[in-house]
Design a protein around this motif. Structure first.
Motif, PDB file in Angstrom:
ATOM      1  N   MET A   1      33.960  36.914  60.415  1.00  0.00           N
ATOM      2  CA  MET A   1      34.253  38.228  59.869  1.00  0.00           C
ATOM      3  C   MET A   1      35.585  38.161  59.120  1.00  0.00           C
ATOM      4  N   LYS A   2      35.689  38.959  58.074  1.00  0.00           N
ATOM      5  CA  LYS A   2      36.896  39.038  57.279  1.00  0.00           C
ATOM      6  C   LYS A   2      37.648  40.324  57.626  1.00  0.00           C
ATOM      7  N   ILE A   3      38.939  40.366  57.288  1.00  0.00           N
ATOM      8  CA  ILE A   3      39.750  41.548  57.592  1.00  0.00           C
ATOM      9  C   ILE A   3      39.219  42.780  56.867  1.00  0.00           C
ATOM     10  N   SER A   4      38.693  42.621  55.662  1.00  0.00           N
ATOM     11  CA  SER A   4      38.159  43.775  54.919  1.00  0.00           C
ATOM     12  C   SER A   4      36.987  44.409  55.671  1.00  0.00           C
ATOM     13  N   GLU A   5      36.100  43.580  56.189  1.00  0.00           N
ATOM     14  CA  GLU A   5      34.949  44.088  56.950  1.00  0.00           C
ATOM     15  C   GLU A   5      35.404  44.747  58.250  1.00  0.00           C
ATOM     16  N   PHE A   6      36.354  44.104  58.920  1.00  0.00           N
ATOM     17  CA  PHE A   6      36.873  44.619  60.188  1.00  0.00           C
ATOM     18  C   PHE A   6      37.518  45.991  59.996  1.00  0.00           C
ATOM     19  N   LEU A   7      38.348  46.127  58.960  1.00  0.00           N
ATOM     20  CA  LEU A   7      39.023  47.400  58.724  1.00  0.00           C
ATOM     21  C   LEU A   7      38.025  48.524  58.482  1.00  0.00           C
ATOM     22  N   GLY A  38      38.544  44.322  49.745  1.00  0.00           N
ATOM     23  CA  GLY A  38      38.732  42.918  49.414  1.00  0.00           C
ATOM     24  C   GLY A  38      38.943  42.679  47.932  1.00  0.00           C
ATOM     25  N   TRP A  39      39.641  43.612  47.271  1.00  0.00           N
ATOM     26  CA  TRP A  39      39.834  43.512  45.836  1.00  0.00           C
ATOM     27  C   TRP A  39      40.694  42.329  45.458  1.00  0.00           C
ATOM     28  N   VAL A  40      40.430  41.830  44.277  1.00  0.00           N
ATOM     29  CA  VAL A  40      41.158  40.700  43.716  1.00  0.00           C
ATOM     30  C   VAL A  40      41.911  41.192  42.482  1.00  0.00           C
ATOM     31  N   ASP A  41      43.182  40.783  42.346  1.00  0.00           N
ATOM     32  CA  ASP A  41      43.949  41.204  41.169  1.00  0.00           C
ATOM     33  C   ASP A  41      43.646  40.323  39.961  1.00  0.00           C
ATOM     34  N   ASN A  42      44.324  40.566  38.880  1.00  0.00           N
ATOM     35  CA  ASN A  42      44.075  39.845  37.625  1.00  0.00           C
ATOM     36  C   ASN A  42      44.329  38.342  37.729  1.00  0.00           C
ATOM     37  N   THR A  43      45.180  37.934  38.663  1.00  0.00           N
ATOM     38  CA  THR A  43      45.488  36.510  38.817  1.00  0.00           C
ATOM     39  C   THR A  43      44.533  35.819  39.786  1.00  0.00           C
ATOM     40  N   GLY A  44      43.601  36.574  40.361  1.00  0.00           N
ATOM     41  CA  GLY A  44      42.649  35.995  41.304  1.00  0.00           C
ATOM     42  C   GLY A  44      43.103  36.045  42.745  1.00  0.00           C
TER      43      GLY A  44
END
Length: 79
Positions: A1-7, A38-44
Motif C-alpha cells: 500500500m502507498k501513503i496516498s491510498e492509506f490517507l 499522489g500527484w507528480v509535479d513538472n519535474t516528475g
C-alpha cells in the motif's frame, strides 16, 4: 500500500472531507490533496509528506511511525 491510498482510506473511514483531514494534519487542503492523489509535479517528483507531517499522520491514525514511513517509501518507489 502507498501513503496516498492509506490517507484516502483513513479519511473516508472517519467520514472527513479533505479540508477537515488537512486541518487535522496541519497542512492546507491543496497540499493534502496532492498527498492523497499522489500527484507528480513538472519535474516528475511526487508530492509526499515530510517528516513532520508523517509524524502527525502516525499520531492521528494511531499507526507506528515505521509503518507510515514504509508507506511513504512505497509511494516514492512507484513511478
Amino acid at each position: 500500500m502507498k501513503i496516498s491510498e492509506f490517507l484516502k482510506q483513513e479519511r473516508q473511514k472517519r467520514y472527513l472531507t479533505q479540508e477537515q483531514m488537512a486541518k487535522k494534519l496541519g497542512v492546507n487542503r491543496t497540499t493534502y490533496a496532492t498527498y492523497e492523489n499522489g500527484w507528480v509535479d513538472n519535474t516528475g517528483r511526487k508530492s509526499i509528506p515530510g517528516a513532520r507531517v508523517a509524524l502527525k499522520i502516525a499520531k492521528f491514525t494511531r499507526c507506528s511511525k515505521t509503518f507510515i514511513n514504509e508507506l511513504i517509501e512505497n509511494e516514492r518507489k512507484e513511478k
